[in-house]
Design a protein around this motif. Structure first.
Motif, mmCIF file in Angstrom:
data_model
loop_
_atom_site.group_PDB
_atom_site.id
_atom_site.type_symbol
_atom_site.label_atom_id
_atom_site.label_comp_id
_atom_site.label_asym_id
_atom_site.label_seq_id
_atom_site.Cartn_x
_atom_site.Cartn_y
_atom_site.Cartn_z
ATOM 1 N N ALA A 15 -20.322 -15.256 -14.347
ATOM 2 C CA ALA A 15 -21.182 -15.453 -15.510
ATOM 3 C C ALA A 15 -22.358 -14.482 -15.531
ATOM 4 O O ALA A 15 -23.044 -14.355 -16.551
ATOM 5 N N LYS A 16 -22.593 -13.793 -14.379
ATOM 6 C CA LYS A 16 -23.761 -12.918 -14.288
ATOM 7 C C LYS A 16 -23.403 -11.435 -14.309
ATOM 8 O O LYS A 16 -24.295 -10.589 -14.156
ATOM 9 N N VAL A 17 -22.130 -11.101 -14.492
ATOM 10 C CA VAL A 17 -21.724 -9.693 -14.445
ATOM 11 C C VAL A 17 -22.400 -8.886 -15.550
ATOM 12 O O VAL A 17 -22.889 -7.774 -15.321
ATOM 13 N N ILE A 18 -22.439 -9.432 -16.743
ATOM 14 C CA ILE A 18 -23.072 -8.730 -17.859
ATOM 15 C C ILE A 18 -24.563 -8.552 -17.590
ATOM 16 O O ILE A 18 -25.142 -7.487 -17.831
ATOM 17 N N TYR A 19 -25.197 -9.604 -17.058
ATOM 18 C CA TYR A 19 -26.613 -9.515 -16.723
ATOM 19 C C TYR A 19 -26.849 -8.425 -15.682
ATOM 20 O O TYR A 19 -27.806 -7.650 -15.770
ATOM 21 N N PHE A 20 -25.965 -8.327 -14.698
ATOM 22 C CA PHE A 20 -26.087 -7.317 -13.646
ATOM 23 C C PHE A 20 -26.045 -5.910 -14.241
ATOM 24 O O PHE A 20 -26.748 -4.998 -13.787
ATOM 25 N N ALA A 21 -25.235 -5.742 -15.290
ATOM 26 C CA ALA A 21 -25.103 -4.432 -15.921
ATOM 27 C C ALA A 21 -26.394 -4.007 -16.625
ATOM 28 O O ALA A 21 -26.632 -2.815 -16.829
ATOM 29 N N THR A 22 -27.226 -4.984 -16.981
ATOM 30 C CA THR A 22 -28.440 -4.662 -17.733
ATOM 31 C C THR A 22 -29.677 -4.516 -16.849
ATOM 32 O O THR A 22 -30.683 -3.960 -17.293
ATOM 33 N N LEU A 23 -29.609 -5.016 -15.621
ATOM 34 C CA LEU A 23 -30.802 -4.961 -14.785
ATOM 35 C C LEU A 23 -30.839 -3.667 -13.973
ATOM 36 O O LEU A 23 -29.839 -2.966 -13.831
ATOM 37 N N THR A 24 -31.995 -3.379 -13.450
ATOM 38 C CA THR A 24 -32.149 -2.217 -12.572
ATOM 39 C C THR A 24 -31.991 -2.701 -11.140
ATOM 40 O O THR A 24 -32.922 -3.243 -10.535
ATOM 41 N N TRP A 25 -30.771 -2.566 -10.609
ATOM 42 C CA TRP A 25 -30.433 -3.077 -9.282
ATOM 43 C C TRP A 25 -31.345 -2.469 -8.214
ATOM 44 O O TRP A 25 -31.799 -3.148 -7.302
ATOM 45 N N LYS A 26 -31.636 -1.188 -8.359
ATOM 46 C CA LYS A 26 -32.492 -0.521 -7.384
ATOM 47 C C LYS A 26 -33.872 -1.156 -7.342
ATOM 48 O O LYS A 26 -34.436 -1.390 -6.277
ATOM 49 N N MET A 27 -34.409 -1.479 -8.515
ATOM 50 C CA MET A 27 -35.733 -2.101 -8.576
ATOM 51 C C MET A 27 -35.702 -3.512 -8.000
ATOM 52 O O MET A 27 -36.627 -3.925 -7.279
ATOM 53 N N MET A 28 -34.627 -4.269 -8.307
ATOM 54 C CA MET A 28 -34.521 -5.619 -7.759
ATOM 55 C C MET A 28 -34.466 -5.579 -6.238
ATOM 56 O O MET A 28 -35.151 -6.372 -5.562
ATOM 57 N N LYS A 29 -33.676 -4.672 -5.694
ATOM 58 C CA LYS A 29 -33.563 -4.561 -4.239
ATOM 59 C C LYS A 29 -34.937 -4.283 -3.616
ATOM 60 O O LYS A 29 -35.279 -4.854 -2.578
ATOM 61 N N TRP A 30 -35.708 -3.425 -4.249
ATOM 62 C CA TRP A 30 -37.027 -3.081 -3.715
ATOM 63 C C TRP A 30 -37.959 -4.289 -3.753
ATOM 64 O O TRP A 30 -38.694 -4.557 -2.794
ATOM 65 N N LYS A 31 -37.942 -5.043 -4.846
ATOM 66 C CA LYS A 31 -38.804 -6.220 -4.958
ATOM 67 C C LYS A 31 -38.406 -7.292 -3.946
ATOM 68 O O LYS A 31 -39.277 -7.933 -3.345
ATOM 69 N N VAL A 32 -37.104 -7.504 -3.764
ATOM 70 C CA VAL A 32 -36.639 -8.498 -2.798
ATOM 71 C C VAL A 32 -37.026 -8.082 -1.390
ATOM 72 O O VAL A 32 -37.467 -8.910 -0.569
ATOM 73 N N PHE A 33 -36.865 -6.791 -1.083
ATOM 74 C CA PHE A 33 -37.267 -6.261 0.219
ATOM 75 C C PHE A 33 -38.756 -6.523 0.450
ATOM 76 O O PHE A 33 -39.170 -6.995 1.521
ATOM 77 N N ASN A 34 -39.578 -6.247 -0.551
ATOM 78 C CA ASN A 34 -41.021 -6.479 -0.440
ATOM 79 C C ASN A 34 -41.333 -7.957 -0.238
ATOM 80 O O ASN A 34 -42.225 -8.321 0.531
ATOM 81 N N PHE A 35 -40.585 -8.793 -0.947
ATOM 82 C CA PHE A 35 -40.819 -10.243 -0.831
ATOM 83 C C PHE A 35 -40.619 -10.716 0.607
ATOM 84 O O PHE A 35 -41.469 -11.432 1.158
ATOM 85 N N TRP A 36 -39.503 -10.345 1.194
ATOM 86 C CA TRP A 36 -39.240 -10.763 2.569
ATOM 87 C C TRP A 36 -40.395 -10.336 3.483
ATOM 88 O O TRP A 36 -40.874 -11.118 4.308
#
Length: 277
Positions: free
Chosen positions: A187-208
């Motif tokens: 259900a999230k494949v389309i959403y994944f196509a619209t987000l900036t995966w690189k930016m999400m990875k960076w924010k998650v990394f910072n969160f940890w």
């Protein structure tokens, strides 16, 4: 009746000999029993009693060993509170934490994942459920992590699973996009196509690093010194009830035949209590 209503009705059957001024109640809901500590004022002194609820009975006791055991368990719950606050408490600057929650939703780990690689993330489901259930009113604090016991080993196990969660995140962040899509909730494949995966990875990394790892070290990434980490989070707080040395210990057990006062525990013949549905 809800669980709290059942407990209140049970306790009402136990008549106190003298008038009491209630101070507060803490409830520890374990897999096979519920342990309730009621604190009250009488004769200008603070007293407490432990009530141990099983399916069809309750034991009321003022034994100091039971009171001490309750305090020790409460300390472990406070550590869980600290960990939960990292992941689920809203903050002023909250973009990284929200990105982490989006990451969980993206990979459908908001429920127990069927994917072996993501299985460790089930600990976050348990922490979220505990955090949501820890409802605190003016007089009652309810705690439910659904274990047979909550002790140091419980906390160490949570830390080890969170350690594994970050390792898995690092593996995911290095995967090709085509491989990532196989792990994403359909259900999230389309959403994944619209987000900036690189930016999400960076924010998650910072969160940890800026929130969870920062509990233990300013510079270390994904520490695994679990015993030391446990000691860092151990509450150095004054006991909420030290015990009344002048009071005499007593224990009394009351059985219930009224089916409305029966409590079904999740480990009894594979059933779950009706208030969990």
């Amino acid at each position: 009746m809800t669980l709290l209503q059942v407990l209140k009705e049970r306790v009402s059957t136990y008549e106190a000999d003298e008038p009491r001024d209630p101070v507060g109640t803490i409830i520890h809901h374990l897999e096979d029993r519920i342990i309730q500590r009621m604190t009250y004022r009488r004769d200008n002194r603070t007293h407490a009693q432990i009530i141990i609820h099983t399916s069809d009975s309750m034991t009321v006791t003022t034994e100091k060993a039971e009171l001490a055991a309750f305090e020790d368990r409460e300390d472990q719950y406070k550590i869980l509170d600290t960990i939960c606050s990292v992941f689920y408490k809203e903050k002023a600057k909250d973009k990284d934490r929200k990105a982490f929650l989006e990451f969980l939703d993206l990979f459908a780990v908001s429920t127990r994942s069927q994917n072996e690689k993501l299985a460790c993330y089930s600990v976050l489901n348990e922490l979220k459920a505990y955090d949501q259930d820890a409802s605190q009113s003016k007089e009652i604090l309810y705690r439910n992590f659904m274990r047979s016991e909550v002790d140091k080993r419980t906390i160490l196990d949570v830390m080890k699973q969170l350690h594994e969660c970050f390792i898995v995140f690092r593996e995911l962040s290095k995967m090709p996009t085509a491989q990532i899509k196989k792990l994403i909730s359909p259900a999230k494949v389309i959403y994944f196509a619209t987000l900036t995966w690189k930016m999400m990875k960076w924010k998650v990394f910072n969160f940890w690093h800026d929130h969870y790892f920062y509990l233990f070290s300013k510079w270390e990434s994904n520490p695994d010194r679990f015993e030391e980490m446990y000691e860092i989070l151990c509450p150095s707080l004054e006991r909420t009830f030290k015990g009344d040395e002048a009071s005499q210990e007593h224990t009394e057990t009351i059985s219930f035949t009224n089916r409305d006062l029966r409590i079904e525990f999740s480990n009894e013949e594979g059933t779950e209590a009706p208030w969990h549905s």
